[in-house]
Motif scaffolding. Structure first.
Motif, PDB file in Angstrom:
ATOM      1  N   LEU A 347       6.038  -7.716  12.250  1.00 51.44           N
ATOM      2  CA  LEU A 347       4.715  -7.759  12.881  1.00 51.44           C
ATOM      3  C   LEU A 347       3.979  -6.435  12.707  1.00 51.44           C
ATOM      4  O   LEU A 347       2.750  -6.406  12.551  1.00 51.44           O
ATOM      5  CB  LEU A 347       4.849  -8.111  14.362  1.00 51.44           C
ATOM      6  CG  LEU A 347       5.406  -9.513  14.659  1.00 51.44           C
ATOM      7  CD1 LEU A 347       5.556  -9.725  16.163  1.00 51.44           C
ATOM      8  CD2 LEU A 347       4.521 -10.592  14.052  1.00 51.44           C
ATOM      9  N   GLU A 348       4.721  -5.321  12.717  1.00 52.88           N
ATOM     10  CA  GLU A 348       4.091  -4.022  12.463  1.00 52.88           C
ATOM     11  C   GLU A 348       3.511  -3.959  11.059  1.00 52.88           C
ATOM     12  O   GLU A 348       2.405  -3.454  10.843  1.00 52.88           O
ATOM     13  CB  GLU A 348       5.124  -2.905  12.650  1.00 52.88           C
ATOM     14  CG  GLU A 348       5.553  -2.693  14.091  1.00 52.88           C
ATOM     15  CD  GLU A 348       6.739  -1.761  14.187  1.00 52.88           C
ATOM     16  OE1 GLU A 348       7.167  -1.241  13.135  1.00 52.88           O
ATOM     17  OE2 GLU A 348       7.242  -1.545  15.306  1.00 52.88           O
ATOM     18  N   PHE A 349       4.255  -4.477  10.098  1.00 49.04           N
ATOM     19  CA  PHE A 349       3.767  -4.488   8.723  1.00 49.04           C
ATOM     20  C   PHE A 349       2.483  -5.314   8.617  1.00 49.04           C
ATOM     21  O   PHE A 349       1.512  -4.899   7.971  1.00 49.04           O
ATOM     22  CB  PHE A 349       4.860  -5.064   7.812  1.00 49.04           C
ATOM     23  CG  PHE A 349       4.395  -5.354   6.417  1.00 49.04           C
ATOM     24  CD1 PHE A 349       4.254  -4.332   5.490  1.00 49.04           C
ATOM     25  CD2 PHE A 349       4.113  -6.653   6.025  1.00 49.04           C
ATOM     26  CE1 PHE A 349       3.826  -4.603   4.199  1.00 49.04           C
ATOM     27  CE2 PHE A 349       3.696  -6.923   4.740  1.00 49.04           C
ATOM     28  CZ  PHE A 349       3.548  -5.894   3.820  1.00 49.04           C
ATOM     29  N   ARG A 353      -1.347  -4.059   7.575  1.00 52.99           N
ATOM     30  CA  ARG A 353      -2.071  -4.711   6.486  1.00 52.99           C
ATOM     31  C   ARG A 353      -3.423  -5.264   6.982  1.00 52.99           C
ATOM     32  O   ARG A 353      -4.456  -5.135   6.313  1.00 52.99           O
ATOM     33  CB  ARG A 353      -1.229  -5.861   5.926  1.00 52.99           C
ATOM     34  CG  ARG A 353       0.018  -5.436   5.200  1.00 52.99           C
ATOM     35  CD  ARG A 353      -0.272  -5.047   3.789  1.00 52.99           C
ATOM     36  NE  ARG A 353      -0.749  -6.162   3.000  1.00 52.99           N
ATOM     37  CZ  ARG A 353      -1.072  -6.073   1.715  1.00 52.99           C
ATOM     38  NH1 ARG A 353      -0.978  -4.918   1.103  1.00 52.99           N
ATOM     39  NH2 ARG A 353      -1.501  -7.131   1.049  1.00 52.99           N
ATOM     40  N   LYS A 354      -3.409  -5.868   8.175  1.00 56.14           N
ATOM     41  CA  LYS A 354      -4.644  -6.439   8.731  1.00 56.14           C
ATOM     42  C   LYS A 354      -5.659  -5.349   9.001  1.00 56.14           C
ATOM     43  O   LYS A 354      -6.860  -5.496   8.713  1.00 56.14           O
ATOM     44  CB  LYS A 354      -4.310  -7.208   9.997  1.00 56.14           C
ATOM     45  CG  LYS A 354      -5.511  -7.903  10.624  1.00 56.14           C
ATOM     46  CD  LYS A 354      -5.098  -8.719  11.837  1.00 56.14           C
ATOM     47  CE  LYS A 354      -6.291  -9.460  12.423  1.00 56.14           C
ATOM     48  NZ  LYS A 354      -5.908 -10.275  13.600  1.00 56.14           N
ATOM     49  N   GLU A 358      -9.411  -4.991   7.330  1.00 55.57           N
ATOM     50  CA  GLU A 358     -10.614  -4.997   8.176  1.00 55.57           C
ATOM     51  C   GLU A 358     -11.441  -3.734   7.998  1.00 55.57           C
ATOM     52  O   GLU A 358     -12.671  -3.770   8.065  1.00 55.57           O
ATOM     53  CB  GLU A 358     -10.203  -5.155   9.641  1.00 55.57           C
ATOM     54  CG  GLU A 358      -9.637  -6.536   9.972  1.00 55.57           C
ATOM     55  CD  GLU A 358      -9.174  -6.618  11.412  1.00 55.57           C
ATOM     56  OE1 GLU A 358      -9.128  -5.553  12.079  1.00 55.57           O
ATOM     57  OE2 GLU A 358      -8.863  -7.738  11.877  1.00 55.57           O
ATOM     58  N   ARG A 359     -10.777  -2.600   7.772  1.00 51.24           N
ATOM     59  CA  ARG A 359     -11.494  -1.333   7.680  1.00 51.24           C
ATOM     60  C   ARG A 359     -11.804  -0.917   6.250  1.00 51.24           C
ATOM     61  O   ARG A 359     -12.281   0.190   6.022  1.00 51.24           O
ATOM     62  CB  ARG A 359     -10.682  -0.234   8.366  1.00 51.24           C
ATOM     63  CG  ARG A 359     -10.495  -0.489   9.848  1.00 51.24           C
ATOM     64  CD  ARG A 359      -9.795   0.658  10.539  1.00 51.24           C
ATOM     65  NE  ARG A 359      -9.707   0.419  11.978  1.00 51.24           N
ATOM     66  CZ  ARG A 359      -9.193   1.298  12.841  1.00 51.24           C
ATOM     67  NH1 ARG A 359      -8.712   2.445  12.422  1.00 51.24           N
ATOM     68  NH2 ARG A 359      -9.155   1.015  14.120  1.00 51.24           N
ATOM     69  N   ARG A 374       2.239  11.922  -2.447  1.00 49.72           N
ATOM     70  CA  ARG A 374       2.728  10.565  -2.209  1.00 49.72           C
ATOM     71  C   ARG A 374       1.632   9.544  -2.477  1.00 49.72           C
ATOM     72  O   ARG A 374       0.500   9.690  -2.031  1.00 49.72           O
ATOM     73  CB  ARG A 374       3.215  10.431  -0.770  1.00 49.72           C
ATOM     74  CG  ARG A 374       3.579   9.018  -0.373  1.00 49.72           C
ATOM     75  CD  ARG A 374       4.256   8.956   0.960  1.00 49.72           C
ATOM     76  NE  ARG A 374       5.592   9.525   0.912  1.00 49.72           N
ATOM     77  CZ  ARG A 374       6.452   9.503   1.928  1.00 49.72           C
ATOM     78  NH1 ARG A 374       6.115   8.926   3.062  1.00 49.72           N
ATOM     79  NH2 ARG A 374       7.629  10.058   1.808  1.00 49.72           N
ATOM     80  N   LYS A 375       2.007   8.508  -3.189  1.00 57.64           N
ATOM     81  CA  LYS A 375       1.091   7.411  -3.437  1.00 57.64           C
ATOM     82  C   LYS A 375       1.050   6.470  -2.237  1.00 57.64           C
ATOM     83  O   LYS A 375       1.971   6.425  -1.436  1.00 57.64           O
ATOM     84  CB  LYS A 375       1.525   6.626  -4.682  1.00 57.64           C
ATOM     85  CG  LYS A 375       1.587   7.461  -5.948  1.00 57.64           C
ATOM     86  CD  LYS A 375       2.082   6.637  -7.121  1.00 57.64           C
ATOM     87  CE  LYS A 375       2.180   7.470  -8.382  1.00 57.64           C
ATOM     88  NZ  LYS A 375       2.698   6.683  -9.520  1.00 57.64           N
ATOM     89  N   GLN A 376      -0.048   5.733  -2.141  1.00 61.62           N
ATOM     90  CA  GLN A 376      -0.145   4.748  -1.076  1.00 61.62           C
ATOM     91  C   GLN A 376       0.823   3.607  -1.339  1.00 61.62           C
ATOM     92  O   GLN A 376       0.802   2.983  -2.398  1.00 61.62           O
ATOM     93  CB  GLN A 376      -1.570   4.210  -0.992  1.00 61.62           C
ATOM     94  CG  GLN A 376      -1.747   3.182   0.116  1.00 61.62           C
ATOM     95  CD  GLN A 376      -3.200   2.817   0.311  1.00 61.62           C
ATOM     96  OE1 GLN A 376      -4.052   3.658   0.464  1.00 61.62           O
ATOM     97  NE2 GLN A 376      -3.483   1.523   0.284  1.00 61.62           N
ATOM     98  N   ARG A 377       1.685   3.327  -0.392  1.00 62.15           N
ATOM     99  CA  ARG A 377       2.739   2.339  -0.582  1.00 62.15           C
ATOM    100  C   ARG A 377       2.343   1.018   0.068  1.00 62.15           C
ATOM    101  O   ARG A 377       1.875   0.983   1.182  1.00 62.15           O
ATOM    102  CB  ARG A 377       4.055   2.847   0.012  1.00 62.15           C
ATOM    103  CG  ARG A 377       4.574   4.083  -0.692  1.00 62.15           C
ATOM    104  CD  ARG A 377       5.894   4.522  -0.118  1.00 62.15           C
ATOM    105  NE  ARG A 377       5.757   4.960   1.272  1.00 62.15           N
ATOM    106  CZ  ARG A 377       6.775   5.398   2.009  1.00 62.15           C
ATOM    107  NH1 ARG A 377       7.979   5.462   1.508  1.00 62.15           N
ATOM    108  NH2 ARG A 377       6.581   5.782   3.249  1.00 62.15           N
ATOM    109  N   GLU A 378       2.568  -0.049  -0.676  1.00 58.89           N
ATOM    110  CA  GLU A 378       2.263  -1.384  -0.185  1.00 58.89           C
ATOM    111  C   GLU A 378       3.529  -2.134   0.204  1.00 58.89           C
ATOM    112  O   GLU A 378       3.598  -2.780   1.221  1.00 58.89           O
ATOM    113  CB  GLU A 378       1.506  -2.177  -1.267  1.00 58.89           C
ATOM    114  CG  GLU A 378       0.148  -1.599  -1.620  1.00 58.89           C
ATOM    115  CD  GLU A 378      -0.894  -1.908  -0.576  1.00 58.89           C
ATOM    116  OE1 GLU A 378      -0.613  -2.764   0.284  1.00 58.89           O
ATOM    117  OE2 GLU A 378      -1.971  -1.298  -0.597  1.00 58.89           O
ATOM    118  N   GLY A 379       4.518  -2.088  -0.665  1.00 60.88           N
ATOM    119  CA  GLY A 379       5.733  -2.854  -0.444  1.00 60.88           C
ATOM    120  C   GLY A 379       6.617  -2.239   0.631  1.00 60.88           C
ATOM    121  O   GLY A 379       6.409  -1.120   1.091  1.00 60.88           O
TER     122      GLY A 379
END
Length: 829
Positions: A347-349, A353-354, A358-359, A374-379
């Protein structure tokens, strides 16, 4: 310049058929001379030149005998055949290099009886060996057959002139025909000599026909092979010309050939794939090579397969995340009971993401908090660790359902080859990408939930270390440019949610473990198992066994009895099997008796009283009290790959001199803990009331069943010390107590790991008190409320505190055994 030498007149021979009894012998190497045949010879050896010069001054008749070994320079009489040919020298030519070239004519066969001279050249006694001849139909038939075979052979052999065919056809003498054909063929030395040695002309013709037939068969087969090869080449050339003509025709008609169509299709797919710049550049380079290469080339298929792989990968294909937090929580609760920490992490993930979606466009967080490294991490890389049957694998599928992503699972157990993960290089025949890219291509998405199951069971051998190959895959800082050995271009794995599962952390390499977020899944309590059975296991088993909910009911008491007496495990896998066993028995009974008129079965309720009718007698029972009814009993706790457990220890005292033996397949750490426990007990023997001479007159044996199960770890210290103290003092250990903790020689109790699993194991065994290190008090917050409410936890800092809490006063129970009796206790590992 070759100088001709005129031969002198033949002295004393008026008829060529007359052969002298004494002849000079000229050895021949690799050639056989036949009677009535003319043959040129080249003489170079000094001995042979002297022989020819002597013969030229005499009768010009010499003996020609073939050497058995063609490689020998100067053969001796023993090296020569017995049968040869008497020949007359008709012409001599002396060459500038010293050799003599002569032309000889065979006269008649001769047999060498004995050699009478070896220097300066060979001379022997000979006798004529005239061939046996006869005029018969058989001889004529054999002759005609030989002429026909020879004629066919001349047509197949280019170096034989046609005049030779005419000569053979005009020969009427069978003997002359044999020698003419034999001298024209390329026969082996043994076959040529055999024809000369055969006495009867009939036999000579039979042998010659056999040799002609064999040679003719070989030549015809060679001609056939050559013809087929020629036809194949002509066919390929013809196809090439036709293809070129077809290309020209299609070009005039505005059409394309098959290769051009394939190249055009691949070109369009490359343009639509959405590859990054490097991958697109490599694909276009390979496409250019394919365009210039003929389809018959061996590398054409290799390049085409490579391009098929690279364009079919999901470079831009993603599934949109369902960011509804309420929906995600509902899905996770539907599929799994409890597991609060795991659900909160998912739920935190979703919440992050939400918020990012939205922003997006309002302001850039990177501008406020720049990060140049550091690169922005998605996974996300999560690692579920816990005993079997607690829902690790099925949890991955629930996460994918909650997020609305596709799900793919890769079983890592037993994989030894690094190429299974990173692929094979294109230089190998049949090479292909690794399992990671294969499954992404199959699922057609670059952001699925990717489960790597049983990561703790990866193998390692001469083919490589798969766990090392996973370091890049499971690193959020690196997997955005994952390079498979086959493709050799970067592929972005940062959008993938990687989930790994393991039963045991100790076998996972530290660098790999450091890249994952560890989420511990502990075993379930009895109440939790009942809730899981009622909400998940029973409905699933009813569905799998084609039963309605109204046909089978499980009483809660039966479930409690089933959990305590028939399944003692951390998870619920065995519990589900037992429920399925009951459902199958009911289905079998209903199939035999038949259903009601409305098509349903009579309702059956499973109660605790009739559980044995379906599952048989109980498999487990509470044996702690039984095994701790002697002095020295201590109940300990253990953590294994299948969850928490209890083990029993046996100690005995015998007459001896300070001997101490520890058995039970123990590791080095556990053996050292046993020695430390004994040393501490000896150091406080006065406080325990033990005689000072007890150790000098005793041997102690400590055994830890089960002996076939390997055990190791330091947390057995307090249990072994308590068991030894009970043995020496004769005081019983309380039968409702379990304990765990590492000890020092000073008597301090150090913290241990796996407290939750150990506490659950004590609860399953029916114990209500756990003695544990005081420094592990924060770990009590992880325990379920049910366990914390029904169990008592004694926090200790020293071994003396353990003795006070665990040992009963002497004589409390009936079995007040003497200190030299066997003791049984349980330890934690």
């Amino acid at each position: 310049m070759i100088e001709p030498v005129s031969p002198p007149r033949v002295n004393g021979i008026d008829d060529e058929s007359h052969i002298p009894n004494d002849l000079p012998i000229l050895p021949l190497r690799g050639v056989v001379v036949y009677p009535m045949m003319w043959l040129p010879l080249t003489i170079g050896q000094e001995r042979s030149i002297r022989l020819i010069e002597s013969a030229a001054d005499d009768s010009r008749v010499i003996g020609l005998v073939t050497s058995r070994d063609p490689e020998k320079e100067e053969p001796t009489p023993a090296d020569l055949y017995e049968i040869g040919t008497a020949a007359v020298v008709h012409r001599l030519l002396r060459a500038p290099d010293g050799t003599i070239r002569l032309i000889v004519q065979g006269l008649e066969r001769i047999r060498v009886t004995r050699y009478i001279q070896e220097e300066p050249f060979l001379r022997a006694r000979v006798m004529a060996a005239v061939d046996e001849e006869e005029d018969s139909v058989e001889i004529e038939a054999l002759s005609r057959n030989a002429q026909d075979l020879f004629r066919r052979l001349i047509q197949l052999v280019p170096h034989l002139p046609d005049e030779l065919e005419m000569a053979a056809m005009n020969v009427e003498d069978a003997r002359q025909l044999v020698y003419l054909i034999a001298s024209s063929l390329r026969l082996d030395l043994a076959d040529a000599q055999e024809i000369l040695e055969i006495n009867h002309v009939r036999d000579k013709l039979t042998k010659l026909n056999a040799l002609l037939s064999k040679e003719l068969e070989v030549l015809e087969l060679g001609r056939k092979i050559q013809s087929e090869a020629q036809n194949e080449m002509e066919k390929m050339q013809r196809e090439f010309y036709l293809r070129e003509q077809l290309k020209a025709i299609q070009k005039e008609l505005g059409e394309e050939d098959e290769q051009a169509a394939e190249v055009k299709d691949l070109e369009e797919r490359i343009a639509k794939a959405g590859m990054p710049e490097e991958a697109q550049k490599e694909a276009k380079r390979e496409l250019d090579r394919l365009r210039k290469m003929p389809p018959q080339a061996a590398e054409y298929g290799v390049i085409k397969t490579y391009l098929d792989w690279i364009v079919s990968l999901p470079w831009q294909q993603v599934t949109e995340d369902n960011l509804d937090i309420v929906h995600a929580r509902q899905v996770l609760d539907e599929d799994h009971y409890d597991l609060k920490e795991i659900k909160e992490r998912i739920l935190e993930f979703l919440a992050v993401r939400k918020l990012r979606v939205e922003r997006k466009g309002q302001f850039t967080l990177e501008d406020e908090h720049p990060d140049l490294i550091r690169k922005q991490r998605e996974g996300v890389i999560l690692c579920f660790v816990g005993p079997p049957g607690v829902g690790k694998t099925s949890l991955g599928l629930s996460i994918a359902r909650a997020l609305g992503r596709k799900f793919v699972r890769l079983a890592l157990g037993g994989i030894h080859d690094e190429a299974e993960v990173r692929g094979f290089r294109r230089t190998y025949i049949g090479s292909m990408p690794g399992r990671i890219l294969q499954m992404l291509r199959r699922v057609e998405s670059r952001n699925p939930v990717f489960m790597l199951d049983e990561v703790d069971k990866l193998g390692r051998d001469f083919r490589g270390d798969p766990s090392a190959a996973l370091l890049e895959v499971l690193d959020p800082e690196q997997n955005s440019e994952f390079r498979d050995h086959y493709l050799d271009v970067p592929f972005d794995l940062s959008q993938v949610i990687f989930i790994t599962t393991a039963n045991w952390l100790e076998t996972i390499p530290e660098p790999l473990l450091d890249r994952m977020e560890i989420l511990q899944l502990s075993g379930y309590t009895e109440l939790e198992k009942v809730k899981i059975a009622q909400g998940y296991l029973i409905p699933r088993q009813l569905r799998e066994n084609s039963l309605h909910a109204s046909e089978v009911a499980f009483d809660e008491g039966a479930l409690h009895r089933m959990i305590s007496d028939h399944t003692r495990e951390a998870g619920v896998r065995s519990l589900e099997r037992q429920i399925g066993k009951i459902c199958r028995k009911i289905a079998t009974r209903a199939a035999e008796q038949g259903s009601n008129g409305n098509g349903t079965l009579p309702s059956v309720t499973i109660m605790a009283e009739n559980l044995a009718e379906h599952l048989g007698k109980a498999k487990f029972y509470n044996e702690v009290a039984e095994r701790t009814d002697r002095p020295g009993v201590a109940t300990g706790l253990a953590v294994t790959a299948v969850g928490g457990d209890i083990l029993f220890i046996e100690a005995t005292r015998m007459a001896g001199t300070k001997g101490f033996t520890v058995t039970g397949q123990l590791g080095e750490v556990m053996k050292e803990s046993a020695q430390a426990a004994l040393s501490y007990v000896r150091s406080v023997s006065r406080e325990l009331g033990v005689d000072e001479d007890f150790f000098s007159k005793s041997d102690i044996h400590l055994h830890i069943p089960a002996g076939a199960v390997p055990k190791d770890g330091p947390s057995a210290g307090v249990t072994m010390a308590t068991a030894l103290a009970s043995l020496l003092t004769g005081r019983l250990v309380r039968s409702n107590v379990a304990m765990t903790g590492e000890i020092t020689l000073r008597g301090q109790v150090l913290p241990i790991g796996g407290l939750k699993e150990k506490a659950l194991a004590a609860s399953r065994a029916g114990l209500d008190t756990v003695i544990m290190p005081k420094r592990n008090e924060p770990d009590l917050d992880e325990l379920p409320d049910e366990v914390r409410q029904k169990m008592r936890f004694v926090l200790v800092e020293s071994v003396s505190d353990v003795f006070n809490a665990a040992l009963e006063p002497a004589g409390t129970r009936d079995h007040d055994a003497s200190p030299d009796q066997t003791v049984v206790g349980e330890i934690a590992v």
